[in-house]
Structure formats: structure tokens, C-alpha cells
Scaffold this motif. Structure first.
Motif, PDB file in Angstrom:
ATOM      1  N   MET A 112       0.821  -1.216   0.000  1.00 25.99           N
ATOM      2  CA  MET A 112       0.000   0.000   0.000  1.00 25.99           C
ATOM      3  C   MET A 112       0.854   1.265   0.000  1.00 25.99           C
ATOM      4  N   LEU A 113       1.939   1.255   0.749  1.00 31.10           N
ATOM      5  CA  LEU A 113       2.795   2.437   0.816  1.00 31.10           C
ATOM      6  C   LEU A 113       3.449   2.714  -0.534  1.00 31.10           C
ATOM      7  N   HIS A 114       3.890   1.664  -1.204  1.00 30.42           N
ATOM      8  CA  HIS A 114       4.469   1.839  -2.532  1.00 30.42           C
ATOM      9  C   HIS A 114       3.402   2.278  -3.529  1.00 30.42           C
ATOM     10  N   LEU A 115       2.252   1.621  -3.493  1.00 33.73           N
ATOM     11  CA  LEU A 115       1.161   1.930  -4.415  1.00 33.73           C
ATOM     12  C   LEU A 115       0.720   3.380  -4.303  1.00 33.73           C
ATOM     13  N   LEU A 116       0.432   3.829  -3.085  1.00 32.33           N
ATOM     14  CA  LEU A 116      -0.076   5.193  -2.901  1.00 32.33           C
ATOM     15  C   LEU A 116       0.989   6.235  -3.187  1.00 32.33           C
ATOM     16  N   ASN A 117       2.221   5.968  -2.801  1.00 34.97           N
ATOM     17  CA  ASN A 117       3.273   6.962  -3.021  1.00 34.97           C
ATOM     18  C   ASN A 117       3.750   6.983  -4.469  1.00 34.97           C
ATOM     19  N   THR A 118       3.466   5.931  -5.212  1.00 36.15           N
ATOM     20  CA  THR A 118       3.748   5.952  -6.645  1.00 36.15           C
ATOM     21  C   THR A 118       2.746   6.834  -7.375  1.00 36.15           C
ATOM     22  N   VAL A 119       1.481   6.707  -7.014  1.00 38.15           N
ATOM     23  CA  VAL A 119       0.421   7.475  -7.677  1.00 38.15           C
ATOM     24  C   VAL A 119       0.318   8.888  -7.111  1.00 38.15           C
ATOM     25  N   ALA A 120       0.521   9.024  -5.788  1.00 36.90           N
ATOM     26  CA  ALA A 120       0.381  10.327  -5.122  1.00 36.90           C
ATOM     27  C   ALA A 120       1.559  10.560  -4.174  1.00 36.90           C
ATOM     28  N   PRO A 121       2.726  10.880  -4.720  1.00 39.61           N
ATOM     29  CA  PRO A 121       3.900  11.096  -3.866  1.00 39.61           C
ATOM     30  C   PRO A 121       3.634  12.158  -2.794  1.00 39.61           C
ATOM     31  N   GLY A 122       4.054  11.850  -1.569  1.00 41.78           N
ATOM     32  CA  GLY A 122       3.877  12.814  -0.486  1.00 41.78           C
ATOM     33  C   GLY A 122       2.551  12.723   0.227  1.00 41.78           C
ATOM     34  N   ILE A 123       1.702  11.777  -0.162  1.00 42.33           N
ATOM     35  CA  ILE A 123       0.421  11.623   0.535  1.00 42.33           C
ATOM     36  C   ILE A 123       0.686  11.361   2.020  1.00 42.33           C
TER      37      ILE A 123
END
Length: 251
Positions: A62-73
Motif C-alpha cells: 500500500m505504501l508503494h502503491l499510494l506513493n507511486t500514484v500520489a507522492p507525499g500523501i
């Protein structure tokens, strides 16, 4: 028509979306990939967007997925003060590797203060566990949702993890936030394939037999005859309450 095009037709959401509309959205999102679910949610669901993480066994997905699509979330961690030392080191590793915007929230009273005042709540049966989780998981999460003005909350819950999660949708309305579960239908095999593809690490406790990882005092290894949900809270309960509170909580 591709899944993404099919999902894109949904357009923006009205915050007051009724249950029938949400059912239709979930029907279409069920056909989309995990990346498409995240992309659509970021575009159409209200901000601020956050992802919560326990930094458990497969949390790197999840951390990779979200930070790939929305860096800095913002990545929200509710820290009880009783995580395994391996988990704290894992947090440091992933924070540096992904340059995480880590936001840590804790109970008002420290672990030592709580023990002096209440004793070891996790040893006091189901009532003690409920009180412990309310103070150390639920209230800090409510504080995070309020202070960060959260409109959409991404979480890595999966249907296969427990009986209580078998009916989870990709998107639900929880109190004043939308809750998104992008990997809700993913199997352990699919997560392993994702982690292998992106060279992501497991929490080191995984190699010691832990499949669901929380506090050291209420987490045990998976033994023969046990299910994943049996490894938490002495088998008395599965959920800590973090993902269960609703409109009645006034959030």
C-alpha cells in the motif's frame, strides 16, 4: 470498453451519494485494477487524502502503491508505544526508502502512564482490550482525521484477512470520510507477486511466523490449526476498532 474507461464514466461524486449510487460505483470499481481504483479515487473523492498503515507484514504494498500514484500523501500511523522493535525499525526503513510523509498520532497518556493508572488493560479480558484499543487506536485516528481535515482515507484491508472483512467494498462511506480499500480483493499470492516485482520488503517478523502484526503483547505467530484472525487479541476479537467506528462517533 476498458475497465479504466468504464470507471472514468462515473465522474465526480456528490458527498451525499446514496447507497444505490455507491453500490453502482463499487460494481464498476470491482472490475478495475488496484492502480485504477487509486487513480479514480484521488481524482473524484474529496481531499485531504491519506493512507493509514500499521507497517505490518505486507504494508509495503500500500505504501508503494499510494506513493507511486500520489507522492507525499500523508501516511498516518497510530502508535501505541507497544509495537515490536522490528516494526519500529521497519518504519524507519520504509520512511527513508519511500520518503514518506509520516504523520504519527498517539494517545494523550503515555504507555507508562496508562499502565500506572489502569494496569495492563490487554490482560483484563475483552473489556480491557476494548478500552485499550479505544484509547490507543481509535481516538488517535479520530484526531488524525480531524487535524488533517481528511476527506478520503485509503486503507489496506482485504476480504481474506478475517470473517469481519469478507463483505468489504472497494469504497464505503464511514462517518464524514470516504474509505477506499484498493487491494480488498487481492490474495497473498498477488501481494507477493507485487512485492517481488517492485523488490519490496516484508516486515521482518513475517519470517518469524507472524502473519498479522500489531502490538507485541496481543500478537502471536500462526500455529497449525489457526487462522490469521486467531493470531490477534488472544483470539477474542479481530478488529481493534480503528476501521469500525461510524456516524455515531461524531467525526
Amino acid at each position: 470498453m476498458s475497465s479504466l474507461a468504464h470507471v472514468s464514466e462515473l465522474g465526480a461524486l456528490d458527498i451525499s451519494m446514496d447507497s444505490e449510487g455507491l453500490t453502482d460505483i463499487n460494481r464498476r470499481l470491482n472490475e478495475a485494477s488496484v492502480h485504477q481504483r487509486v487513480e479514480w479515487s484521488l481524482e473524484n473523492l474529496p481531499g485531504t487524502h491519506i493512507v493509514s498503515s500499521s507497517f505490518g507484514a505486507q504494508s509495503a504494498v500500500m505504501l508503494h502503491l499510494l506513493n507511486t500514484v500520489a507522492p507525499g500523501i500523508p501516511v498516518v500511523l497510530t502508535d501505541t508505544g507497544y509495537l515490536f522493535s522490528e516494526t519500529y525499525l521497519f518504519i524507519e526503513e520504509l520512511k527513508e526508502r519511500f520518503n514518506l510523509n509520516l504523520q504519527v498520532f498517539r494517545a494523550a497518556e503515555s504507555p507508562a502512564w496508562q499502565e500506572a493508572k489502569y494496569g495492563r488493560l490487554w490482560e483484563q479480558g475483552i473489556d480491557g482490550l476494548e478500552k485499550y484499543n479505544a484509547m490507543n487506536k481509535v481516538q488517535p485516528m479520530k484526531q488524525a482525521l480531524s487535524e488533517l481535515s481528511v476527506g478520503t482515507w485509503f486503507a489496506g484491508l482485504r476480504r481474506s484477512q478475517s470473517d469481519s472483512r469478507m463483505q468489504l467494498d472497494v469504497v464505503k462511506k464511514q462517518a464524514q470520510q470516504f474509505k477506499v480499500h484498493p487491494i480488498v480483493d487481492q490474495s497473498n499470492k498477488q501481494l507477493h507477486q507485487y512485492m517481488t516485482k517492485h523488490k519490496l520488503p516484508y516486515n521482518p517478523l513475517w519470517d518469524k511466523g507472524y502473519v498479522s502484526i500489531g502490538d507485541w503483547h496481543t500478537t502471536t505467530t500462526l500455529q497449525e490449526g489457526m487462522s490469521e484472525q486467531d493470531t490477534r487479541f488472544f483470539g477474542l476479537k479481530r478488529e481493534c476498532g480503528l476501521h469500525e467506528f461510524g456516524d455515531g462517533d461524531g467525526i
